[in-house]
Design an enzyme around this catalytic site. Structure first.
Site, PDB file in Angstrom:
ATOM      1  N   GLN A  47      -4.125  24.373  10.060  1.00 57.07           N
ATOM      2  CA  GLN A  47      -2.893  23.957   9.397  1.00 57.07           C
ATOM      3  C   GLN A  47      -2.984  22.522   8.886  1.00 57.07           C
ATOM      4  O   GLN A  47      -2.547  22.218   7.768  1.00 57.07           O
ATOM      5  CB  GLN A  47      -1.717  24.085  10.371  1.00 57.07           C
ATOM      6  CG  GLN A  47      -0.360  23.765   9.778  1.00 57.07           C
ATOM      7  CD  GLN A  47       0.768  23.985  10.788  1.00 57.07           C
ATOM      8  OE1 GLN A  47       0.539  24.424  11.910  1.00 57.07           O
ATOM      9  NE2 GLN A  47       1.985  23.686  10.382  1.00 57.07           N
TER      10      GLN A  47
ATOM     11  N   THR B  30       1.981  37.217  14.482  1.00 57.04           N
ATOM     12  CA  THR B  30       3.301  36.840  14.976  1.00 57.04           C
ATOM     13  C   THR B  30       3.709  37.936  15.951  1.00 57.04           C
ATOM     14  O   THR B  30       3.785  39.103  15.573  1.00 57.04           O
ATOM     15  CB  THR B  30       4.326  36.737  13.840  1.00 57.04           C
ATOM     16  OG1 THR B  30       3.893  35.755  12.892  1.00 57.04           O
ATOM     17  CG2 THR B  30       5.697  36.369  14.369  1.00 57.04           C
TER      18      THR B  30
ATOM     19  N   ASP C 258       9.528  32.457   7.975  1.00 54.81           N
ATOM     20  CA  ASP C 258       9.636  31.603   9.154  1.00 54.81           C
ATOM     21  C   ASP C 258      10.248  30.269   8.755  1.00 54.81           C
ATOM     22  O   ASP C 258       9.898  29.698   7.723  1.00 54.81           O
ATOM     23  CB  ASP C 258       8.256  31.389   9.778  1.00 54.81           C
ATOM     24  CG  ASP C 258       8.359  30.847  11.193  1.00 54.81           C
ATOM     25  OD1 ASP C 258       9.296  31.226  11.913  1.00 54.81           O
ATOM     26  OD2 ASP C 258       7.503  30.034  11.580  1.00 54.81           O
TER      27      ASP C 258
ATOM     28  N   GLU D  26       3.529  20.007  21.085  1.00 55.19           N
ATOM     29  CA  GLU D  26       4.495  19.023  21.575  1.00 55.19           C
ATOM     30  C   GLU D  26       4.253  18.673  23.041  1.00 55.19           C
ATOM     31  O   GLU D  26       4.335  17.506  23.434  1.00 55.19           O
ATOM     32  CB  GLU D  26       5.915  19.553  21.404  1.00 55.19           C
ATOM     33  CG  GLU D  26       6.331  19.760  19.962  1.00 55.19           C
ATOM     34  CD  GLU D  26       7.614  20.565  19.875  1.00 55.19           C
ATOM     35  OE1 GLU D  26       8.697  19.941  19.947  1.00 55.19           O
ATOM     36  OE2 GLU D  26       7.547  21.813  19.777  1.00 55.19           O
TER      37      GLU D  26
ATOM     38  N   GLU E  86       4.465  29.079  19.121  1.00 55.67           N
ATOM     39  CA  GLU E  86       5.768  28.495  18.828  1.00 55.67           C
ATOM     40  C   GLU E  86       6.830  29.430  19.395  1.00 55.67           C
ATOM     41  O   GLU E  86       6.862  30.620  19.072  1.00 55.67           O
ATOM     42  CB  GLU E  86       5.969  28.281  17.326  1.00 55.67           C
ATOM     43  CG  GLU E  86       5.068  27.190  16.775  1.00 55.67           C
ATOM     44  CD  GLU E  86       5.444  26.752  15.358  1.00 55.67           C
ATOM     45  OE1 GLU E  86       6.251  27.458  14.720  1.00 55.67           O
ATOM     46  OE2 GLU E  86       4.924  25.725  14.900  1.00 55.67           O
TER      47      GLU E  86
ATOM     48  N   HIS F 282      12.121  19.840  17.613  1.00 58.90           N
ATOM     49  CA  HIS F 282      10.744  20.142  17.228  1.00 58.90           C
ATOM     50  C   HIS F 282      10.347  19.363  15.981  1.00 58.90           C
ATOM     51  O   HIS F 282       9.261  18.757  15.932  1.00 58.90           O
ATOM     52  CB  HIS F 282      10.600  21.645  16.979  1.00 58.90           C
ATOM     53  CG  HIS F 282       9.273  22.055  16.419  1.00 58.90           C
ATOM     54  ND1 HIS F 282       8.106  22.016  17.147  1.00 58.90           N
ATOM     55  CD2 HIS F 282       8.919  22.497  15.179  1.00 58.90           C
ATOM     56  CE1 HIS F 282       7.092  22.424  16.404  1.00 58.90           C
ATOM     57  NE2 HIS F 282       7.554  22.718  15.201  1.00 58.90           N
TER      58      HIS F 282
ATOM     59  N   GLU G 241      10.176  31.001  19.450  1.00 61.04           N
ATOM     60  CA  GLU G 241      11.207  31.214  18.445  1.00 61.04           C
ATOM     61  C   GLU G 241      12.049  32.450  18.784  1.00 61.04           C
ATOM     62  O   GLU G 241      11.673  33.268  19.624  1.00 61.04           O
ATOM     63  CB  GLU G 241      10.584  31.412  17.052  1.00 61.04           C
ATOM     64  CG  GLU G 241       9.684  30.271  16.610  1.00 61.04           C
ATOM     65  CD  GLU G 241       9.290  30.350  15.148  1.00 61.04           C
ATOM     66  OE1 GLU G 241      10.004  31.006  14.362  1.00 61.04           O
ATOM     67  OE2 GLU G 241       8.259  29.756  14.789  1.00 61.04           O
TER      68      GLU G 241
ATOM     69  N   LYS H  52      -1.017  30.304   9.933  1.00 63.76           N
ATOM     70  CA  LYS H  52       0.081  31.095  10.485  1.00 63.76           C
ATOM     71  C   LYS H  52      -0.100  32.594  10.259  1.00 63.76           C
ATOM     72  O   LYS H  52       0.781  33.381  10.599  1.00 63.76           O
ATOM     73  CB  LYS H  52       1.390  30.664   9.831  1.00 63.76           C
ATOM     74  CG  LYS H  52       1.720  29.196   9.994  1.00 63.76           C
ATOM     75  CD  LYS H  52       2.290  28.919  11.366  1.00 63.76           C
ATOM     76  CE  LYS H  52       2.893  27.521  11.427  1.00 63.76           C
ATOM     77  NZ  LYS H  52       3.676  27.327  12.651  1.00 63.76           N
TER      78      LYS H  52
ATOM     79  N   ASP I 164       5.276  32.548  17.042  1.00 63.48           N
ATOM     80  CA  ASP I 164       4.554  32.236  15.811  1.00 63.48           C
ATOM     81  C   ASP I 164       3.237  31.567  16.187  1.00 63.48           C
ATOM     82  O   ASP I 164       3.158  30.341  16.308  1.00 63.48           O
ATOM     83  CB  ASP I 164       5.424  31.328  14.939  1.00 63.48           C
ATOM     84  CG  ASP I 164       4.724  30.874  13.678  1.00 63.48           C
ATOM     85  OD1 ASP I 164       3.848  31.608  13.191  1.00 63.48           O
ATOM     86  OD2 ASP I 164       5.054  29.779  13.177  1.00 63.48           O
TER      87      ASP I 164
ATOM     88  N   ARG J  96      -3.421  24.922  14.705  1.00 61.89           N
ATOM     89  CA  ARG J  96      -2.990  23.596  14.265  1.00 61.89           C
ATOM     90  C   ARG J  96      -4.069  22.865  13.462  1.00 61.89           C
ATOM     91  O   ARG J  96      -3.741  22.093  12.547  1.00 61.89           O
ATOM     92  CB  ARG J  96      -2.597  22.754  15.481  1.00 61.89           C
ATOM     93  CG  ARG J  96      -1.482  23.343  16.320  1.00 61.89           C
ATOM     94  CD  ARG J  96      -0.200  23.503  15.548  1.00 61.89           C
ATOM     95  NE  ARG J  96       0.909  23.916  16.420  1.00 61.89           N
ATOM     96  CZ  ARG J  96       2.115  24.208  15.996  1.00 61.89           C
ATOM     97  NH1 ARG J  96       2.398  24.139  14.699  1.00 61.89           N
ATOM     98  NH2 ARG J  96       3.055  24.584  16.834  1.00 61.89           N
TER      99      ARG J  96
END
Length: 407
Positions: A232, A249, A120, A350, A193, A127, A195, A245, A225, A229
């Site tokens: 992470q 996925t 990834d 975000e 996420e 971003h 993607e 992560k 993904d 958070r």
């Protein structure tokens, strides 16, 4: 390019995601039966094994238990010949093979191919600027290397799942900025996420050029993904994402070939710093693909794949520079695709600005994903009179299991 007409009537409507121009590849089953390789056409699926005599590959390729890996292994010339044969078979005026068609509404979709390895990237500038600004301020938002190389990490191929697979909220070590010590708890800041995923269709044993990398990409899928958070934030220094992560996925069920996307090529954004020769753009290598995020059916973000700073070809070329062998079936996640405005942001991190600015949806106010929420990614390249769709990439969040270590 205009809409190509098929004898499958539903493929000739301007809003179908699967016109004759598309012909994406998937794996399906009906009523719990065996898994079969199929091609989407209108609201139907062509069972390719049922028309094997009309296709220029060995019949064993069309019943490969891995999915479409066998066709990938044949190389670009065979990819093109196979798609031409499908187009001829399904074009208006060809002999109809209706007995080989299955209604999509009757089918269950499965992983379209076997993922060999998964990497990834962090290659969307909007971003990266947003996330960097949240944690380091706008003056230090981008790491010093960001404008020179596509940053990435090796993920888990074992947890890549097809759209529609439920996602279980993960447990992990969490430590807030005011906590004296970490604690063991379910993630409270679970996220997505938005993607695109590029599928490597040919192997390479050493460094390859951007042009060769582009030629080696078999096709594309939508990719979510899933990201914890809070896990992470505690674990990522100094080696980057790990368990945050690894939960899952999700990918969309249909592989849209690079050939089908050819009319939608576009350039990457203007470079702020010139790239070194092995990564420089040699032509348009991104695609104009509209993308939408939904939460429980409500659109919460819209953006476009053309916002990426690095193309999949540049990501793949960079991946090979160390001599790292790439294999058929490797999956490359683009990194979160966000545009310049708030409504273009491809993650809840975000959209809620790290939880400081909760936003309203038809399901209530959100900062991060709540149990029971269904998140969806949707994408289509749009031309005059037809679109090229991917199928939706969906996942519903289930509550965390009871503490697996409590006893």
């Amino acid at each position: 390019m205009t809409l190509q007409k098929s004898w499958v009537a539903s493929a000739n409507t301007p809003n179908t995601p699967f016109p004759l121009n598309n012909l994406p590849y998937g794996v399906f089953s009906v009523s719990g039966g065996a898994r079969r390789l199929g091609v989407a056409i209108g609201d139907r699926i062509l069972d390719v094994a049922a028309v094997a005599d009309a296709l220029p590959v060995d019949a064993s390729i069309l019943s490969d238990p891995r999915g479409w890996n066998g066709l990938m292994e044949l190389g670009q010339a065979q990819w093109q010949a196979f798609r031409r044969a499908l187009t001829d078979l399904l074009s208006e005026g060809a002999a109809e093979c209706a007995d080989a068609l299955v209604a999509q509404s009757d089918a269950q979709m499965h992983m379209p191919y076997t993922v060999t390895e998964y990497t990834d990237f962090y290659a969307g500038k909007n971003h990266a600027m947003n996330v960097g600004t949240m944690f380091r301020g706008p003056e230090n938002a981008l790491p010093p290397n960001w404008l020179h190389i596509p940053i990435g990490y090796n993920g888990r191929a074992s947890s890549v799942v097809v759209s529609g697979t439920d996602i279980r909220r993960p447990w992990g070590q969490l430590k807030g900025p005011n906590d004296d010590a970490p604690r063991w708890a379910p993630s409270q800041r679970f996220d997505i996420e938005l993607e695109m995923g590029a599928i490597v269709g040919q192997p390479s044993a050493g460094p390859i050029s951007v042009d060769q990398a582009d030629a080696n990409i078999f096709g594309y899928v939508l990719l979510n993904d899933w990201s914890a958070r809070d896990i992470q934030a505690w674990e990522y220094q100094p080696l980057g994402p790990f368990q945050a992560k690894a939960t899952a996925t999700s990918i969309s069920p249909w592989i849209v070939t690079a050939e089908a996307l050819e009319p939608f090529r576009c350039n990457t954004p203007a470079r702020e710093k010139e790239l070194l020769p092995h990564l420089r753009d040699t032509g348009p290598m991104l695609y104009d693909i509209d993308l939408t995020v939904t939460l429980n059916g409500d659109p919460i973000a819209q953006t476009n794949y053309n916002a990426m700073y690095y193309s999949a070809a540049q990501q793949l070329a960079h991946h090979t520079t160390s001599g790292c062998p790439m294999r058929v079936g490797d999956l490359l996640g683009s990194g979160t695709i966000s545009g310049p405005e708030k409504h273009n942001r491809g993650s809840l991190l975000e959209l809620s600005w790290g939880g400081k600015e909760p936003f309203k949806t038809t399901s209530g106010t959100r900062s991060f994903i709540e149990d029971g929420d269904t998140l969806g990614l949707h994408g289509a390249a749009k031309a005059d009179g037809y679109i090229i769709g991917f199928g939706d990439c969906m996942g519903t969040i289930l509550p965390a299991l009871d503490d697996p270590f409590k006893g």
